[in-house]
Design a protein around this motif. Structure first.
Motif, PDB file in Angstrom:
ATOM      1  N   GLN A 160       0.940   7.066  -7.719  1.00 40.65           N
ATOM      2  CA  GLN A 160       1.841   6.362  -6.804  1.00 40.65           C
ATOM      3  C   GLN A 160       2.513   5.173  -7.494  1.00 40.65           C
ATOM      4  OE1 GLN A 160       2.669   7.268  -3.629  1.00 40.65           O
ATOM      5  NE2 GLN A 160       1.483   9.137  -4.102  1.00 40.65           N
ATOM      6  N   LEU A 161       1.828   4.569  -8.448  1.00 34.96           N
ATOM      7  CA  LEU A 161       2.365   3.400  -9.157  1.00 34.96           C
ATOM      8  C   LEU A 161       3.167   3.779 -10.399  1.00 34.96           C
ATOM      9  CD1 LEU A 161      -0.792   1.093  -8.982  1.00 34.96           C
ATOM     10  CD2 LEU A 161       1.280   0.968  -7.573  1.00 34.96           C
ATOM     11  N   GLY A 162       3.290   5.067 -10.663  1.00 37.11           N
ATOM     12  CA  GLY A 162       4.036   5.508 -11.847  1.00 37.11           C
ATOM     13  C   GLY A 162       3.270   5.324 -13.142  1.00 37.11           C
ATOM     14  N   ILE A 163       1.948   5.274 -13.046  1.00 39.02           N
ATOM     15  CA  ILE A 163       1.093   5.134 -14.234  1.00 39.02           C
ATOM     16  C   ILE A 163       0.533   6.510 -14.587  1.00 39.02           C
ATOM     17  CG2 ILE A 163      -1.024   4.101 -15.159  1.00 39.02           C
ATOM     18  CD1 ILE A 163      -0.609   1.778 -13.216  1.00 39.02           C
ATOM     19  N   GLY A 164       0.765   6.941 -15.815  1.00 36.38           N
ATOM     20  CA  GLY A 164       0.234   8.222 -16.250  1.00 36.38           C
ATOM     21  C   GLY A 164      -1.282   8.197 -16.351  1.00 36.38           C
ATOM     22  N   ALA A 165      -1.920   9.317 -16.078  1.00 37.66           N
ATOM     23  CA  ALA A 165      -3.380   9.409 -16.142  1.00 37.66           C
ATOM     24  C   ALA A 165      -3.772  10.754 -16.747  1.00 37.66           C
ATOM     25  CB  ALA A 165      -3.992   9.261 -14.755  1.00 37.66           C
ATOM     26  N   ILE A 166      -4.605  10.719 -17.806  1.00 34.26           N
ATOM     27  CA  ILE A 166      -5.048  11.931 -18.490  1.00 34.26           C
ATOM     28  C   ILE A 166      -6.550  11.848 -18.691  1.00 34.26           C
ATOM     29  CG2 ILE A 166      -4.879  13.335 -20.586  1.00 34.26           C
ATOM     30  CD1 ILE A 166      -2.099  12.178 -21.034  1.00 34.26           C
TER      31      ILE A 166
ATOM     32  N   LEU B 273      -5.288   5.703 -18.898  1.00 33.62           N
ATOM     33  CA  LEU B 273      -4.155   5.259 -18.087  1.00 33.62           C
ATOM     34  C   LEU B 273      -3.071   4.686 -18.991  1.00 33.62           C
ATOM     35  CD1 LEU B 273      -6.071   3.337 -15.247  1.00 33.62           C
ATOM     36  CD2 LEU B 273      -5.247   5.714 -15.220  1.00 33.62           C
ATOM     37  N   SER B 274      -1.825   4.990 -18.692  1.00 30.65           N
ATOM     38  CA  SER B 274      -0.705   4.459 -19.484  1.00 30.65           C
ATOM     39  C   SER B 274      -0.334   3.071 -18.965  1.00 30.65           C
ATOM     40  CB  SER B 274       0.494   5.402 -19.417  1.00 30.65           C
ATOM     41  OG  SER B 274       0.907   5.575 -18.069  1.00 30.65           O
ATOM     42  N   ALA B 275      -1.266   2.134 -19.125  1.00 34.76           N
ATOM     43  CA  ALA B 275      -1.070   0.756 -18.684  1.00 34.76           C
ATOM     44  C   ALA B 275      -1.942  -0.148 -19.536  1.00 34.76           C
ATOM     45  CB  ALA B 275      -1.447   0.607 -17.206  1.00 34.76           C
ATOM     46  N   ASP B 276      -1.604  -1.435 -19.592  1.00 36.54           N
ATOM     47  CA  ASP B 276      -2.439  -2.341 -20.368  1.00 36.54           C
ATOM     48  C   ASP B 276      -3.727  -2.651 -19.612  1.00 36.54           C
ATOM     49  OD1 ASP B 276      -1.926  -4.328 -18.453  1.00 36.54           O
ATOM     50  OD2 ASP B 276      -0.288  -5.192 -19.615  1.00 36.54           O
ATOM     51  N   ALA B 277      -4.631  -3.369 -20.265  1.00 33.66           N
ATOM     52  CA  ALA B 277      -5.955  -3.608 -19.697  1.00 33.66           C
ATOM     53  C   ALA B 277      -5.889  -4.434 -18.416  1.00 33.66           C
ATOM     54  CB  ALA B 277      -6.843  -4.293 -20.730  1.00 33.66           C
ATOM     55  N   ASP B 278      -5.030  -5.439 -18.365  1.00 25.41           N
ATOM     56  CA  ASP B 278      -4.950  -6.286 -17.167  1.00 25.41           C
ATOM     57  C   ASP B 278      -4.495  -5.485 -15.961  1.00 25.41           C
ATOM     58  OD1 ASP B 278      -5.841  -8.500 -18.519  1.00 25.41           O
ATOM     59  OD2 ASP B 278      -3.820  -9.264 -18.960  1.00 25.41           O
ATOM     60  N   ARG B 279      -3.450  -4.682 -16.129  1.00 29.31           N
ATOM     61  CA  ARG B 279      -2.962  -3.890 -15.005  1.00 29.31           C
ATOM     62  C   ARG B 279      -3.994  -2.854 -14.576  1.00 29.31           C
ATOM     63  NH1 ARG B 279       2.561  -0.161 -14.561  1.00 29.31           N
ATOM     64  NH2 ARG B 279       2.715  -0.279 -12.287  1.00 29.31           N
ATOM     65  N   SER B 280      -4.681  -2.275 -15.552  1.00 27.88           N
ATOM     66  CA  SER B 280      -5.715  -1.291 -15.229  1.00 27.88           C
ATOM     67  C   SER B 280      -6.846  -1.932 -14.438  1.00 27.88           C
ATOM     68  CB  SER B 280      -6.258  -0.663 -16.520  1.00 27.88           C
ATOM     69  OG  SER B 280      -5.251   0.061 -17.208  1.00 27.88           O
ATOM     70  N   ARG B 281      -7.238  -3.140 -14.806  1.00 31.99           N
ATOM     71  CA  ARG B 281      -8.317  -3.821 -14.059  1.00 31.99           C
ATOM     72  C   ARG B 281      -7.889  -4.115 -12.631  1.00 31.99           C
ATOM     73  NH1 ARG B 281      -8.879  -6.515 -19.126  1.00 31.99           N
ATOM     74  NH2 ARG B 281     -10.808  -5.878 -20.172  1.00 31.99           N
ATOM     75  N   ARG B 282      -6.653  -4.502 -12.459  1.00 30.14           N
ATOM     76  CA  ARG B 282      -6.169  -4.777 -11.096  1.00 30.14           C
ATOM     77  C   ARG B 282      -6.206  -3.502 -10.254  1.00 30.14           C
ATOM     78  NH1 ARG B 282      -2.339  -8.026 -13.869  1.00 30.14           N
ATOM     79  NH2 ARG B 282      -0.699  -6.446 -13.594  1.00 30.14           N
ATOM     80  N   LEU B 283      -5.882  -2.364 -10.881  1.00 27.95           N
ATOM     81  CA  LEU B 283      -5.950  -1.088 -10.165  1.00 27.95           C
ATOM     82  C   LEU B 283      -7.399  -0.780  -9.771  1.00 27.95           C
ATOM     83  CD1 LEU B 283      -4.112   2.176 -11.270  1.00 27.95           C
ATOM     84  CD2 LEU B 283      -6.395   2.225 -10.301  1.00 27.95           C
ATOM     85  N   LEU B 284      -8.337  -1.003 -10.692  1.00 22.74           N
ATOM     86  CA  LEU B 284      -9.739  -0.732 -10.398  1.00 22.74           C
ATOM     87  C   LEU B 284     -10.277  -1.656  -9.306  1.00 22.74           C
ATOM     88  CD1 LEU B 284     -11.324  -0.085 -13.936  1.00 22.74           C
ATOM     89  CD2 LEU B 284     -10.108   1.482 -12.429  1.00 22.74           C
ATOM     90  N   ASP B 285      -9.773  -2.891  -9.275  1.00 25.53           N
ATOM     91  CA  ASP B 285     -10.226  -3.839  -8.252  1.00 25.53           C
ATOM     92  C   ASP B 285      -9.909  -3.354  -6.845  1.00 25.53           C
ATOM     93  OD1 ASP B 285     -11.260  -5.508 -10.165  1.00 25.53           O
ATOM     94  OD2 ASP B 285      -9.518  -6.855 -10.219  1.00 25.53           O
TER      95      ASP B 285
END
Length: 525
Positions: free
Chosen positions: A197-203, A149-161
């Motif tokens: 939807q959040l504009g975060i890239g995913a590969i 994910l093109s996001a830092d760890a904190d933002r990624s964890r919030r997405l997973l939550d």
């Protein structure tokens, strides 16, 4: 092992994990650096034992195989490929005189780092990598993927939550704009949709399993039990773990630490920042592609840190490792360090790059041989005409006939061109009582060359081109010719000797026969 202080560190080798394999670059390295073949010979023996397949046949056969194809093959193949490429890169760098202060592995690469540091043998490293795959495969229902994910760890964890799946986890923290998450495939589909939807890239990452996730917890004890039965040796180099966030200690039970990797995240960004703060200014990626070196560039932006790739194809279609070695030599971190003028002294007519490659591979061996010879060296009393320390015992053949002592000091002989010092021998051989048997010498040389190169003897016919037809590079030819000279007690080659004049088997045989006959050798151009 003593843990270094921060002022001791300058150079780090980075060993990649998932995705760390470049088929084209590995093939280029195989053609140029003999360390690649040696590494694969050892690994092949284990993959044959474990899987009845040589990994070199899979990776270096007639048709190139990319990582995606390896993932579609047996799962072990891609993991052993990454391990083998990392170890091959390490051996090349080590042979070129590059001495890292600390080793770092990214996920799977931590196994490679520990093997390179001497904790396990190369063969046991293969077993560990293979077992890492096998124990996961034996866990029923472990299905999943890894997504960057093109996001830092904190933002990624919030997405997973938002999804509240206990098997979903942050697997690696690569830098402030890239985090890898791991978990069940269906849940990751939802992660990708929300990220969009959040504009975060995913590969999606090229990995056979969802590493570093709670889903692998059942595999931990079985894997630890297996590794604990292998021989663990003291570390010969410092190893820093991005998973443990510390250096490995001498009393670490590596079986338990490696088993913890299944469920613990890789904090790569924090590791690089720690090492930079400790004084590291050169990061060399030892393995395929250039993912880790690119991450280092991003993590250390604005600093004078060097981040250098190895087994990847550069923008000009060449092997990036070649340029990396030039940079390291210019920085005084590679090459024939500590031996200024050595090439001029030992091999004035040998090209500098050939001597550097030879000395990087065989320098330690040569120095050990000199030290061993000096330990047993006792000069003969004056007038004996023999500079050698040892008088052959009855029934033992001397390496060369003794020459009569000169009546007066002889003029200085030309500086030898061979980079291999030999035991003291007379400056020229005494003419043989009878002409040497060319057929017998040809047979003996064929055997010598075949054993050294592991080729069938029948390929060494008179006219065979050593480099053009058999792929024997100039460094190896120097070594082989030196072995032949030692075998027959020939004198050290004088300045003006040109290796290219002895590029076929018949010319080498003629050279030996001529030297044994006491005649001046004349070789065709």
């Amino acid at each position: 092992m003593t843990i270094h202080t921060s002022t001791d560190l300058r150079t780090t080798f980075l060993f990649p994990g998932q995705g760390g394999y470049d088929s084209d670059a590995l093939r280029m390295a195989m053609e140029k650096y003999p360390q690649v073949q040696r590494v694969f010979e050892r690994i092949d023996a284990e993959t044959m034992s474990l899987f009845s397949r040589r990994i070199s046949d899979v990776l270096l056969g007639a048709r190139p195989t990319d990582l995606r194809e390896l993932l579609d093959d047996d799962a072990w193949a891609s993991q052993v490929a990454i391990y083998a490429a990392g170890l091959a890169a390490y051996e090349i760098l080590d042979a070129q005189g590059v001495r890292p202060d600390v080793l770092v592995g990214h996920s799977l690469g931590e196994i490679t780092a520990l093997v390179a540091a001497g904790a396990f043998s190369v063969e046991d490293g293969v077993r560990i990598v293979a077992q890492r795959v096998a124990v996961i495969q034996r866990q029923n229902g472990v299905e999943g993927r890894m997504v960057a994910l093109s996001a830092d760890a904190d933002r990624s964890r919030r997405l997973l939550d938002l999804l509240d799946d206990p098997m979903l986890a942050v697997a690696t923290e690569n830098h402030d704009e890239q985090t890898v998450v791991s978990g069940p495939g269906k849940t990751l589909d939802r992660v990708i949709a929300i990220a969009g939807q959040l504009g975060i890239g995913a590969i999606e990452i090229d990995a056979p399993f969802p590493f570093h996730t709670p889903a692998l917890a059942p595999a931990v004890p079985e894997f630890a039990a297996y590794v604990s039965k292998l021989d663990q040796h003291p570390l010969q180099r410092l190893v820093y773990s991005p998973i443990l966030q510390r250096y490995y200690e001498p009393d670490d039970a590596l079986a338990d630490r490696l088993a913890e990797h299944f469920v613990t995240p890789v904090r790569f960004a924090a590791a690089i920042r720690h090492l930079q703060a400790a004084g590291v200014d050169t990061f060399v990626e030892a393995g395929g592609r250039a993912a880790l070196s690119k991450l280092v560039v991003r993590l250390t932006k604005g600093s004078d840190v060097r981040a250098l790739p190895s087994l990847t194809v550069d923008g000009d279609g060449g092997l990036a490792l070649d340029a990396t070695l030039r940079v390291l030599r210019d920085a005084g971190l590679a090459g024939v360090a500590g031996a200024p003028g050595l090439a001029e002294l030992l091999a004035p007519t040998v090209p500098a790059d050939v001597f550097e490659a030879y000395w990087a591979e065989h320098g330690d061996e040569v120095l050990r041989r000199i030290a061993d010879d000096l330990d047993g060296f006792t000069p003969e009393p004056a007038g004996t005409g023999r500079p050698s320390a040892q008088t052959p015992s009855p029934g033992t053949e001397a390496t060369a006939p003794a020459a009569p002592a000169p009546a007066a000091p002889a003029p200085s002989s030309p500086v030898p061109s061979s980079p291999v010092p030999s035991s003291p021998v007379p400056s020229s051989p005494a003419p043989s009582a009878e002409a040497p048997d060319r057929t017998e010498i040809h047979s003996e040389l064929r055997t010598l060359y075949a054993e050294a190169l592991e080729y069938p003897e029948e390929v060494f016919e008179d006219g065979v081109q050593l480099e053009a037809e058999l792929g024997v590079d100039s460094v190896k030819q120097v070594e082989l010719l030196s072995r032949a000279s030692k075998r027959y007690g020939l004198p050290t080659r004088e300045a003006g000797f040109r290796l290219e004049n002895y590029n076929t088997m018949d010319k080498i045989v003629d050279f030996v026969v001529a030297e044994l006959s006491g005649r001046e050798t004349v070789a065709a151009g």
